[in-house]
Motif scaffolding. Structure first.
Motif, PDB file in Angstrom:
ATOM      1  N   LYS A  56       0.832  -1.196   0.000  1.00  0.00           N
ATOM      2  CA  LYS A  56       0.000   0.000   0.000  1.00  0.00           C
ATOM      3  C   LYS A  56       0.871   1.251   0.000  1.00  0.00           C
ATOM      4  CE  LYS A  56      -3.921   2.127   2.377  1.00  0.00           C
ATOM      5  NZ  LYS A  56      -4.885   1.988   3.514  1.00  0.00           N
ATOM      6  N   ARG A  57       1.922   1.228   0.835  1.00  0.00           N
ATOM      7  CA  ARG A  57       2.815   2.374   0.907  1.00  0.00           C
ATOM      8  C   ARG A  57       3.544   2.589  -0.420  1.00  0.00           C
ATOM      9  NH1 ARG A  57       6.961   1.882   5.704  1.00  0.00           N
ATOM     10  NH2 ARG A  57       5.081   0.918   6.564  1.00  0.00           N
ATOM     11  N   ALA A  58       3.794   1.478  -1.132  1.00  0.00           N
ATOM     12  CA  ALA A  58       4.526   1.562  -2.396  1.00  0.00           C
ATOM     13  C   ALA A  58       3.608   1.839  -3.581  1.00  0.00           C
ATOM     14  CB  ALA A  58       5.295   0.262  -2.635  1.00  0.00           C
ATOM     15  N   GLY A  59       2.313   1.935  -3.338  1.00  0.00           N
ATOM     16  CA  GLY A  59       1.379   2.256  -4.406  1.00  0.00           C
ATOM     17  C   GLY A  59       1.154   1.120  -5.380  1.00  0.00           C
ATOM     18  N   THR A  60       1.227  -0.113  -4.904  1.00  0.00           N
ATOM     19  CA  THR A  60       1.011  -1.263  -5.774  1.00  0.00           C
ATOM     20  C   THR A  60       0.275  -2.325  -4.975  1.00  0.00           C
ATOM     21  OG1 THR A  60       2.092  -2.854  -7.255  1.00  0.00           O
ATOM     22  CG2 THR A  60       3.237  -2.318  -5.187  1.00  0.00           C
ATOM     23  N   ASN A  61       0.059  -3.498  -5.590  1.00  0.00           N
ATOM     24  CA  ASN A  61      -0.589  -4.570  -4.843  1.00  0.00           C
ATOM     25  C   ASN A  61       0.470  -5.559  -4.339  1.00  0.00           C
ATOM     26  OD1 ASN A  61      -0.373  -7.044  -6.740  1.00  0.00           O
ATOM     27  ND2 ASN A  61      -1.250  -5.468  -8.074  1.00  0.00           N
ATOM     28  N   PRO A  62       0.191  -6.320  -3.272  1.00  0.00           N
ATOM     29  CA  PRO A  62       1.201  -7.171  -2.650  1.00  0.00           C
ATOM     30  C   PRO A  62       1.828  -8.185  -3.605  1.00  0.00           C
ATOM     31  CG  PRO A  62      -0.689  -6.951  -1.202  1.00  0.00           C
ATOM     32  CD  PRO A  62      -1.079  -6.332  -2.506  1.00  0.00           C
ATOM     33  N   ARG A  63       1.029  -8.785  -4.450  1.00  0.00           N
ATOM     34  CA  ARG A  63       1.576  -9.828  -5.317  1.00  0.00           C
ATOM     35  C   ARG A  63       2.528  -9.224  -6.355  1.00  0.00           C
ATOM     36  NH1 ARG A  63       0.597 -15.168  -5.979  1.00  0.00           N
ATOM     37  NH2 ARG A  63       1.261 -16.009  -7.990  1.00  0.00           N
ATOM     38  N   ALA A  64       2.183  -8.052  -6.877  1.00  0.00           N
ATOM     39  CA  ALA A  64       3.060  -7.408  -7.853  1.00  0.00           C
ATOM     40  C   ALA A  64       4.406  -7.060  -7.222  1.00  0.00           C
ATOM     41  CB  ALA A  64       2.397  -6.169  -8.429  1.00  0.00           C
ATOM     42  N   LEU A  65       4.364  -6.551  -5.975  1.00  0.00           N
ATOM     43  CA  LEU A  65       5.617  -6.216  -5.292  1.00  0.00           C
ATOM     44  C   LEU A  65       6.414  -7.479  -4.994  1.00  0.00           C
ATOM     45  CD1 LEU A  65       7.491  -4.164  -4.046  1.00  0.00           C
ATOM     46  CD2 LEU A  65       6.100  -4.213  -1.959  1.00  0.00           C
ATOM     47  N   ALA A  66       5.727  -8.539  -4.610  1.00  0.00           N
ATOM     48  CA  ALA A  66       6.415  -9.801  -4.331  1.00  0.00           C
ATOM     49  C   ALA A  66       7.076 -10.354  -5.605  1.00  0.00           C
ATOM     50  CB  ALA A  66       5.432 -10.821  -3.761  1.00  0.00           C
ATOM     51  N   GLU A  67       6.390 -10.227  -6.736  1.00  0.00           N
ATOM     52  CA  GLU A  67       6.972 -10.716  -7.999  1.00  0.00           C
ATOM     53  C   GLU A  67       8.211  -9.909  -8.377  1.00  0.00           C
ATOM     54  OE1 GLU A  67       3.634 -10.480 -10.563  1.00  0.00           O
ATOM     55  OE2 GLU A  67       2.828 -12.459 -10.000  1.00  0.00           O
ATOM     56  N   LEU A  68       8.172  -8.603  -8.132  1.00  0.00           N
ATOM     57  CA  LEU A  68       9.355  -7.778  -8.401  1.00  0.00           C
ATOM     58  C   LEU A  68      10.529  -8.221  -7.535  1.00  0.00           C
ATOM     59  CD1 LEU A  68       9.526  -3.967  -8.852  1.00  0.00           C
ATOM     60  CD2 LEU A  68      10.972  -5.035  -7.144  1.00  0.00           C
ATOM     61  N   LEU A  69      10.256  -8.485  -6.259  1.00  0.00           N
ATOM     62  CA  LEU A  69      11.313  -8.927  -5.343  1.00  0.00           C
ATOM     63  C   LEU A  69      11.836 -10.302  -5.742  1.00  0.00           C
ATOM     64  CD1 LEU A  69       9.882  -7.840  -1.870  1.00  0.00           C
ATOM     65  CD2 LEU A  69      11.857  -6.879  -3.051  1.00  0.00           C
ATOM     66  N   ALA A  70      10.922 -11.202  -6.123  1.00  0.00           N
ATOM     67  CA  ALA A  70      11.332 -12.555  -6.505  1.00  0.00           C
ATOM     68  C   ALA A  70      12.269 -12.519  -7.705  1.00  0.00           C
ATOM     69  CB  ALA A  70      10.095 -13.403  -6.804  1.00  0.00           C
ATOM     70  N   ALA A  71      11.946 -11.679  -8.669  1.00  0.00           N
ATOM     71  CA  ALA A  71      12.788 -11.592  -9.868  1.00  0.00           C
ATOM     72  C   ALA A  71      14.185 -11.075  -9.523  1.00  0.00           C
ATOM     73  CB  ALA A  71      12.116 -10.683 -10.893  1.00  0.00           C
ATOM     74  N   ARG A  72      14.259 -10.119  -8.621  1.00  0.00           N
ATOM     75  CA  ARG A  72      15.564  -9.548  -8.262  1.00  0.00           C
ATOM     76  C   ARG A  72      16.358 -10.461  -7.334  1.00  0.00           C
ATOM     77  NH1 ARG A  72      16.480  -3.732  -8.413  1.00  0.00           N
ATOM     78  NH2 ARG A  72      15.048  -2.755  -9.908  1.00  0.00           N
ATOM     79  N   LEU A  73      15.666 -11.251  -6.515  1.00  0.00           N
ATOM     80  CA  LEU A  73      16.363 -12.110  -5.553  1.00  0.00           C
ATOM     81  C   LEU A  73      16.865 -13.400  -6.183  1.00  0.00           C
ATOM     82  CD1 LEU A  73      14.066 -11.704  -2.413  1.00  0.00           C
ATOM     83  CD2 LEU A  73      16.496 -11.123  -2.526  1.00  0.00           C
ATOM     84  N   THR A  74      16.065 -13.995  -7.094  1.00  0.00           N
ATOM     85  CA  THR A  74      16.435 -15.278  -7.674  1.00  0.00           C
ATOM     86  C   THR A  74      17.793 -15.181  -8.365  1.00  0.00           C
ATOM     87  OG1 THR A  74      14.122 -15.911  -7.987  1.00  0.00           O
ATOM     88  CG2 THR A  74      15.765 -17.077  -9.309  1.00  0.00           C
ATOM     89  N   GLY A  75      18.667 -16.068  -7.950  1.00  0.00           N
ATOM     90  CA  GLY A  75      19.996 -16.097  -8.555  1.00  0.00           C
ATOM     91  C   GLY A  75      20.984 -15.153  -7.917  1.00  0.00           C
TER      92      GLY A  75
END
Length: 548
Positions: A56-75
Motif C-alpha cells: 500500500k505504501r509503495a502504491g502497488t498490490n502485494p503480489r506485484a511487489l512480491a513478484e518484483l522482489l522474486a525476480a531480483r532475488l532469484t539467482g
C-alpha cells in the motif's frame, strides 16, 4: 546464511528498487524484513510477508511487489530461487552452500549466537525474590528465583541494560519478632507467641552467641539489637549462598530499613504531596490512589505517626526512579494480585506512565512431591532441600519450561531420573552426545578444516539447520514476552531434531573409508548444535555437561 543476513539482503533489494524508481518507496520507509521458516518445508527455506506490509505504501498490490522482489532475488548471492505464493508471500530457497554456512557462522559466533538487539536501549530494574530475611528461602520463593534470573539473562541477551535487585524487607514488626525469637533461644527460653519457630532459629542463636558470648548479660533492649542485627546478617548470608548455589545473582540488595533510617519515606510523602495527591483525614496521611484506578485510597502515615508498608513501597518506587530506571519490573507471588492496582497508582501519582514505567508479573504457586518438609525450618520445604535432593539443573529447567501463570507440581523422583522422558536430561543428553561425537571425530581424524557447506545436502541436515536458525528469534521473542519457557521448549525441539539427524547422518567414516567433505561438514553442524544448546541452557541457568 543466517536469517539476519537474508533479511538484510532482502532489504538491500528493496532499497535498490526504490532508488531505481521501480517502487514508490522512500529509503527511510524500507524496514528490515522479518523472515520465518515456512510451516511446510517444501515451500522453501524461508518466507517473508514484506511485500504485503509495504504494498500500500509503495502504491502497488502485494503480489506485484512480491513478484518484483522474486525476480531480483532469484539467482542473487546464496539464493537459489524465490517464488510468490498466495496474496503476496515470498518463499525463498537458499543454495546448499548458503544454507549450510549457517553452521560455520554459529561456531564462529560462539556464545554470542542468539544474542540480538531487540531490546537495545531499554534500561530495566528487575526486582524478584525479595524474601523476608527472617528465615531460609522456601518453595514459595523458588519459582521467581529461577524465572527472575532467566528474565535477567534473556533481557540482557536481547540488548537491554538490566539491574537485578533484591528488596530486603528488614523493617517492621517481623524483624522485632525475629530478634525476640533468636534472643529467646540464646537464653534458653521459649520463643514468644507469634515468633519464629524451627531449628534454624536455634542455629542462628548459637551463632549469635558464638560472636557475642556476653549476649545473655546485656540489657534486654541492647540484647535485642545485637540479636536482630547479627541474626539478620547471618540469615542474609545464607540466603545469598543458597541463591548462588541456584545460579541466581543480584547486582543490588536494597534495604527497606535504610529507606526509613535515611528519611526516604518521609521525603516520598512530601514529594507526592507536592504532586497534589496526598491529603490528611482522621489524623492520618492518605494517598489519593482512587484517582488512578485503585479500589480505595491508601494510608501512607497512620494516625499514630508510623508509616505503612505502602509508604515504603512508594519510597522504594521513587528510589528506582531517582536511580534512572525508566522501566521497572516487579515479580510478585500468587497472593499479590491486590498489589497491582496500588503499585500502578503510585506510578501515576509520581507523574509516571503506569503502562510504560512499571510492569508487574504474577507467578503461580509451585508444589513438590517427593521432598519432605524441612525439620530445620519447620512447616516448609526449603530451596536448599530442593537443591540437595533434586539438584539445581532439574529444578531450574523444569520451572523454566512452564509459563509462570500456570500452577506447577514438581515430582522429585521423576526429575532425578536419567532417561529421555525427563526433559532436562533429554536436552542435556543431546549436548553430551554432540561432545561425544566431536571426540569420536577427532579420534578418526575428522576436523572442521576445509569446510564445504554444500556438503550438508541430506534432508536431515536441512531440518537441523532450520532449527538452529530459529534460535535468535526465539531468544528475542522470549525476552519481549517475558516467557523463558519458549527457550526450554525450543531446546527440546532442537534436541529432537539432533537425535533424528544423528540416526541418519554420519560424522565419522565407516571402517577404513576415507574422510570426506560430508564428514567435515557434519562435524561443523554437530558443533553448531553443541553451541546452541549450551547457549540456550545458559539462558536458563542450567549447565551443559560434556558427558552423561
Amino acid at each position: 546464511m543466517t536469517p539476519a543476513e537474508l533479511a538484510s539482503q532482502i532489504r538491500a533489494v528493496l532499497v535498490d528498487a526504490a532508488a531505481a524508481g521501480d517502487v514508490a518507496l522512500a529509503l527511510e520507509d524500507v524496514p528490515e524484513p522479518k523472515v520465518e521458516r515456512p510451516r511446510q518445508r517444501e515451500h522453501g527455506d524461508w518466507a517473508t510477508n514484506i511485500a504485503m506490509q509495504l504494498a500500500k505504501r509503495a502504491g502497488t498490490n502485494p503480489r506485484a511487489l512480491a513478484e518484483l522482489l522474486a525476480a531480483r532475488l532469484t539467482g542473487s548471492d546464496g539464493i537459489a530461487a524465490a517464488e510468490v505464493a498466495g496474496p503476496g508471500f515470498l518463499n525463498i530457497r537458499l543454495e546448499a552452500g548458503a544454507a549450510g554456512d549457517l553452521a560455520r557462522a554459529i561456531v564462529e559466533a560462539g556464545s554470542a549466537y542468539g544474542r540480538n538487539d531487540a531490546l537495545a536501549g531499554h534500561v530495566v530494574n528487575l526486582e524478584f525474590v525479595s524474601a523476608n530475611p527472617t528465615g531460609p528461602l522456601h518453595i514459595g520463593h523458588t519459582r521467581w528465583a529461577a524465572l527472575g534470573d532467566d528474565l535477567v539473562r534473556l533481557l540482557r541477551a536481547s540488548g537491554a541494560a538490566v539491574t537485578p535487585e533484591y528488596y530486603i524487607n528488614d523493617a517492621g514488626s517481623q524483624m522485632d519478632k525475629f530478634a525476640a525469637s533468636i534472643l529467646a533461644r540464646a537464653t534458653g527460653q521459649e520463643v514468644p507467641e507469634g515468633g519464629y519457630q524451627g531449628e534454624y532459629i536455634t542455629e542462628l542463636a548459637q551463632k549469635v552467641l558464638a560472636e557475642h558470648p556476653a549476649l545473655p548479660q546485656l540489657p534486654r533492649e541492647e540484647a535485642l539489637v545485637v540479636a536482630r542485627d547479627t541474626g539478620y546478617r547471618l540469615q542474609m548470608a545464607e540466603i545469598e549462598q543458597t541463591l548462588a548455589d541456584f545460579n541466581v545473582h543480584f547486582d543490588v540488595y536494597f534495604s527497606e530499613r535504610e529507606l526509613h533510617d535515611g528519611g526516604a519515606v518521609a521525603q516520598a510523602v512530601a514529594r507526592l504531596r507536592e504532586q497534589g495527591h496526598v491529603y490528611d483525614a482522621d489524623g492520618a496521611v492518605w494517598l489519593r490512589t482512587t484517582d488512578f484506578g485503585d479500589d480505595k485510597d491508601r494510608v501512607l502515615i497512620r494516625a499514630d505517626g508510623t508509616p505503612t508498608y505502602f509508604a515504603a513501597d512508594a519510597a522504594y518506587y521513587l528510589s528506582k526512579k531517582d536511580r534512572d530506571f525508566p522501566e521497572k519490573i516487579y515479580l510478585l507471588g500468587a497472593d499479590h494480585h491486590g498489589y497491582v492496582g496500588r503499585l500502578k497508582a503510585i506510578v501515576a501519582c509520581a507523574g509516571d506512565d503506569p503502562e510504560r514505567n512499571i510492569e508487574i508479573l504474577i507467578g503461580q504457586l509451585v508444589s513438590v512431591a517427593g521432598v519432605r518438609q524441612s525439620k530445620r525450618a519447620g512447616n516448609i520445604i526449603e530451596l536448599r532441600d530442593l537443591i540437595d535432593r533434586i539438584g539445581t539443573d532439574p529444578v531450574r529447567y523444569t520451572l523454566a519450561r512452564y509459563p509462570a501463570d500456570s500452577p506447577l507440581t514438581l515430582d522429585a523422583e521423576k526429575l532425578r531420573e536419567h532417561n529421555l522422558d525427563n526433559p532436562v536430561y533429554y536436552v542435556q543428553y543431546a549436548h553430551a552426545r554432540t561432545r561425544n561425537v566431536a571426540r569420536n571425530a577427532e579420534a578418526h581424524g575428522v576436523t572442521r578444516e576445509d569446510f564445504e557447506p554444500a556438503a550438508l545436502d541430506h534432508p536431515a541436515d536441512g531440518e537441523l539447520l532450520g532449527e538452529l536458525s530459529r534460535f535468535p528469534d526465539v531468544v528475542a521473542r522470549a525476552a519481549r514476552l517475558r516467557e523463558p519457557h519458549r527457550v526450554a521448549r525450543y531446546l527440546e525441539e532442537l534436541a529432537a531434531a539432533y537425535h533424528t539427524w544423528y540416526g541418519q547422518c554420519r560424522v565419522t567414516p565407516r571402517g577404513e573409508d576415507a574422510v570426506e567433505a560430508s564428514h567435515r561438514a557434519r562435524l561443523m553442524l554437530n558443533d553448531a548444535v553443541t553451541q546452541v544448546i549450551a547457549n540456550g541452557l545458559d539462558l536458563l541457568g542450567v549447565s551443559a555437561p560434556e558427558r552423561m
